[in-house]
Design an enzyme around this catalytic site. Structure first.
Site, PDB file in Angstrom:
ATOM      1  N   GLU A   1       0.882  -1.168   0.000  1.00 49.87           N
ATOM      2  CA  GLU A   1       0.000   0.000   0.000  1.00 49.87           C
ATOM      3  C   GLU A   1       0.928   1.228   0.000  1.00 49.87           C
ATOM      4  O   GLU A   1       1.737   1.397   0.905  1.00 49.87           O
ATOM      5  CB  GLU A   1      -0.844  -0.030   1.290  1.00 49.87           C
ATOM      6  CG  GLU A   1      -2.297   0.305   1.125  1.00 49.87           C
ATOM      7  CD  GLU A   1      -3.053   0.255   2.459  1.00 49.87           C
ATOM      8  OE1 GLU A   1      -2.472  -0.032   3.523  1.00 49.87           O
ATOM      9  OE2 GLU A   1      -4.255   0.513   2.414  1.00 49.87           O
TER      10      GLU A   1
ATOM     11  N   ASN B   1      -6.012  -1.612   6.768  1.00 48.35           N
ATOM     12  CA  ASN B   1      -6.363  -1.783   8.186  1.00 48.35           C
ATOM     13  C   ASN B   1      -7.695  -1.166   8.570  1.00 48.35           C
ATOM     14  O   ASN B   1      -8.297  -1.568   9.549  1.00 48.35           O
ATOM     15  CB  ASN B   1      -5.233  -1.255   9.063  1.00 48.35           C
ATOM     16  CG  ASN B   1      -4.100  -2.249   9.083  1.00 48.35           C
ATOM     17  OD1 ASN B   1      -4.316  -3.434   9.351  1.00 48.35           O
ATOM     18  ND2 ASN B   1      -2.900  -1.801   8.761  1.00 48.35           N
TER      19      ASN B   1
END
Ligand code: NAD
Length: 281
Positions: free
Chosen positions: A150, A188
């Site tokens: 990411e 997350n």
């Protein structure tokens, strides 16, 4: 020779050092704790041996990659790197201090990346005078196996830095995905509420950890149940990320489950301490 440094030799740091060394980079792996560095080298060797056994890596390439990794206990040793990837403990103040120091000791054109799971890249960049060269490079665990990186753009991250880090990630056979800087980013923000809800299921006696994980594996085709995954990530890391989501987004749906807090307080952090929702030898 491409030179980079990894700061923090824990679960993620050793994996990041592994993939960069395998990708031909000269790696300086830095940690405050010598035992962590010794353990990291042992883990990297074990994981590379496994790649050799599976014929994914030749013995000569393994030896060359291992020879490209140096370990150090002083942050100053990051000085000659063209890229630094910080993978130290998930604590905002610690990262702010590390970036202040990295800003002082590295060349002005060095890219400073953080592997943070949740702490604001824009805030971290605020502790340097080169916000255009500060970026999130969020690898997944276990790093040598997981494809995703990411790439997190802070408000000040330049197009040039983003393009360079995207290119580097691709050259390591990873798939970079660009996201913007909001608490928890994408991975997350979606993963942690699921893990937290799984912990609530255990706390409320809805089901055992084994049952929760089996439901998610067989029912949702997840390769791993959320509680086994939490043990792999580290329950302290999960708690820290949930705290950031809770304070950063201000929504009670991110409140950490009291059982998760208790387990962290008891030192049951998952695989790294031998006990979490499961026991490990
Ligand atoms: P960890 O606890 O396994 O390792 C952290 C390491 O940082 C330790 O070895 C510690 O000694 C070292 N450290 C602490 N202070 C330091 C300093 N001042 N200088 C150098 N080293 C220092 O943690 P981890 O799970 O590897 O997580 C590291 C980072 O990666 C965190 O930001 C975390 O959020 C992120 N991350 C973790 C996972 C995961 O699955 N564990 C996944 C993606 C990202």
């Amino acid at each position: 020779m491409k030179k980079m440094a990894v700061v923090g030799a824990g679960t993620m740091g050793n994996g990041i050092a592994h993939v960069f060394a395998q990708g031909g980079w000269d790696v300086t792996l830095i940690d405050v704790a010598q035992p962590q560095l010794d353990n990291a080298l042992a883990v990297i060797k074990k994981n590379m041996d496994r790649q050799v056994k599976k014929e994914l890596l030749t013995e000569a390439d393994r030896d060359a990659a291992l020879g490209r990794i140096a370990t150090e206990t002083e942050l100053d040793k990051a000085a000659g790197a063209e890229l630094v990837v910080e993978a130290a403990t998930e604590a905002a103040d610690l990262k702010f201090q590390l970036f202040e120091k990295l800003n002082e000791i590295t060349a002005a054109d060095t890219i400073l990346a953080s592997n943070t799971s949740s702490i604001s890249i824009t805030e971290i960049a605020g502790h340097t005078d080169r916000p255009d060269k500060v970026i999130g490079m969020h690898f997944m665990n276990p790093v040598p196996m997981m494809k995703l990186v990411e790439i997190i753009r802070g408000l000040g991250t330049s197009d040039e830095t983003t393009a360079k880090v995207t290119e580097i990630s691709s050259s390591l056979s990873k798939t970079p995905v660009e996201v913007n800087d909001y608490p928890g980013f994408v991975a997350n923000r979606i993963l942690m509420p699921m893990i937290n809800e799984a912990v609530y299921c255990v706390m409320e006696g809805v089901a055992t950890p084994e049952s929760v994980d089996t439901v998610m594996k067989l029912g949702m085709a997840h390769p791993m149940g959320p509680l086994a995954l939490a043990d792999l990530i580290g329950l302290d890391v999960c708690l820290a990320i949930l705290e950031v989501l809770h304070s950063g987004l201000g929504d009670s749906k991110y409140r950490p489950c009291p059982l998760l807090r208790n387990m962290v307080a008891a030192g049951r952090l998952g695989r790294k301490t031998g006990q979490g929702f499961y026991e490990y030898n």
